[in-house]
Each structure stands twice: as C-alpha cells, then as structure tokens.
Scaffold this active site. Structure first.
Site, PDB file in Angstrom:
ATOM      1  N   GLY A 127       0.905  -1.171   0.050  1.00 27.33           N
ATOM      2  CA  GLY A 127       0.011  -0.106   0.071  1.00 27.33           C
ATOM      3  C   GLY A 127       0.612   1.154   0.075  1.00 27.33           C
ATOM      4  O   GLY A 127       1.854   1.376  -0.831  1.00 27.33           O
ATOM      5  N   ASP A 128       0.413   2.011   0.831  1.00 23.34           N
ATOM      6  CA  ASP A 128       1.368   3.369   0.947  1.00 23.34           C
ATOM      7  C   ASP A 128       2.217   3.296   2.136  1.00 23.34           C
ATOM      8  O   ASP A 128       2.640   4.328   2.654  1.00 23.34           O
ATOM      9  CB  ASP A 128       0.597   4.570   1.137  1.00 23.34           C
ATOM     10  CG  ASP A 128      -0.708   4.614   2.332  1.00 23.34           C
ATOM     11  OD1 ASP A 128      -0.714   3.550   2.988  1.00 23.34           O
ATOM     12  OD2 ASP A 128      -1.106   5.611   2.413  1.00 23.34           O
ATOM     13  N   GLU A 129       2.774   2.067   2.671  1.00 26.23           N
ATOM     14  CA  GLU A 129       3.641   2.076   3.665  1.00 26.23           C
ATOM     15  C   GLU A 129       4.937   1.856   3.309  1.00 26.23           C
ATOM     16  O   GLU A 129       5.186   0.859   2.767  1.00 26.23           O
ATOM     17  CB  GLU A 129       3.050   1.011   4.778  1.00 26.23           C
ATOM     18  CG  GLU A 129       1.694   1.473   5.302  1.00 26.23           C
ATOM     19  CD  GLU A 129       1.343   0.353   6.225  1.00 26.23           C
ATOM     20  OE1 GLU A 129       0.210   0.546   7.198  1.00 26.23           O
ATOM     21  OE2 GLU A 129       1.511  -0.831   6.099  1.00 26.23           O
TER      22      GLU A 129
END
Length: 210
Positions: A107-109
C-alpha cells in the site's frame, strides 16, 4: 546441440554479459516489491533480523505512512497512484545512507532500517529529511500532487528486541504521529509513560528522545 546445451550456453552468456539469469530474476521477484524495486516485507524482515543478531550499536526503524495518498489514488486512478509510490520510494531512498535499508511493506507504507546511530536525534534528523523530500510537490500526469509522511520511530535495543516487536513499536509511534496532526514524526517513547514494548515488557530508556 540439444536443448540442454543451448540453455546452458544462454545462461553462461547472461552471466558473462552481466545480465540477470532466470533464477536471479525469480529470486528478485520473491524478495523485492515489483512496483518500487525496494525490498518487500519478508526480505526487509530478514535484514532486520540480521541487524538484531549482528549490529553492535543501536539502530532505528522508521515506519512511514503517506498522508493524503488515498484521495490521489481514488481520484486519479491506480496508474497515477503507482507512479506516485515509485517516486516516493526513490525520494526516501535518497534521504538515507547507502548501507541503510528502505523497504515497502505494501500500500502506502514504507519502512527504513537506519543503521548505527549514536543518538536518537540522528533518527529524528533523517525523519525530518524524509518529510522534507516526500512533501515536495510531485508532477504526475500533468498535475502537481502533494502527500506528506507520518513517521514512527523505534530504537533497538531500547524499544524491542525482535523484528516483529520493532515493527510493532514503530507502527504504534506512526499512529501517534498521525494523532498529533500528520506530517510529523514520533518516537515509540512518545507514547504514554509506562507503555509496554511489544516484546520485552516495560520500556527502560537509555536515551531521551528528541
């Protein structure tokens, strides 16, 4: 010449020319994120476990979550979101030293292993640099886009002594940064006094976080 000989010659040519073999490509696919080329969760965890076993000096784990990514992804589509993530990964990689490790958890991690720090303020300085670089506008598909990072910082060995524990501590600190208004960084020790480290009971600090 049979097919086995042809394949053997092709492999030798790949090795001679420096091109990756099929085995190397498969190995890389198993250990690296296909979008950013950064180590994936499993490979980053392996490197973190190795650091726990071998590092003689304290080190930091930085857990990075992007503020404002979902609206970009939802409004402009996955292609724009993927381009943004690739650029963010490159910016984070440019903010750290060559021997530090940057990975993408999904994801956006993103996640960073910051090796051999003398004081927590060094991790804070790197977090501030990441925030500065990531926060610069991105020009994707003719549009200027902006996201910011919330960053949680955990210190080994103060906060935890296992890979899972350090990731959990840094994750908790990241949520503390978000609660504080986003586009911030926070240490695990910023949590309320008496907080329990994820794998080692009550935290005993040797440093005062900055």
């Amino acid at each position: 010449m049979d097919m086995q000989d042809i394949l053997a010659r092709q492999k030798a040519a790949h090795l001679r020319d420096g091109a990756p073999t099929a085995e190397q490509r498969i190995q890389r696919m198993a250990t690296h994120d296909s979008l950013t080329g950064l180590p994936n969760r499993a490979h980053f965890t392996e490197k973190l476990e190795l650091a726990i076993a071998s590092e003689k000096h304290p080190f930091a784990v930085l857990f990075i979550d992007l503020d404002g990514f979902k609206p970009v992804n939802d409004s402009l589509g996955h292609e724009a979101g993927d381009a943004l993530l690739r650029e963010i990964g490159s910016r984070i990689r440019g903010a750290v030293r060559a021997d530090d490790v940057v990975g993408r958890l999904g994801g956006d991690e993103f996640i960073v292993l910051l090796r051999d720090i003398a004081q927590p303020r060094e991790a804070a300085r790197v977090a501030a640099k990441i925030r500065l670089l990531v926060g610069q506008p991105l020009h994707i598909h003719g549009r200027a886009l902006g996201v910011t990072p919330s960053i949680g910082i955990a210190i080994h060995p103060d906060d935890a002594n296992t890979a899972a524990g350090l990731l959990r501590a840094a994750d908790l600190a990241m949520y503390e940064a978000k609660r504080g208004g986003k586009d911030r960084h926070a240490f695990f020790s910023d949590l309320q006094p008496g907080a329990f480290a994820p794998d080692s009971g009550p935290v005993k600090r040797s440093w005062a976080p900055v």
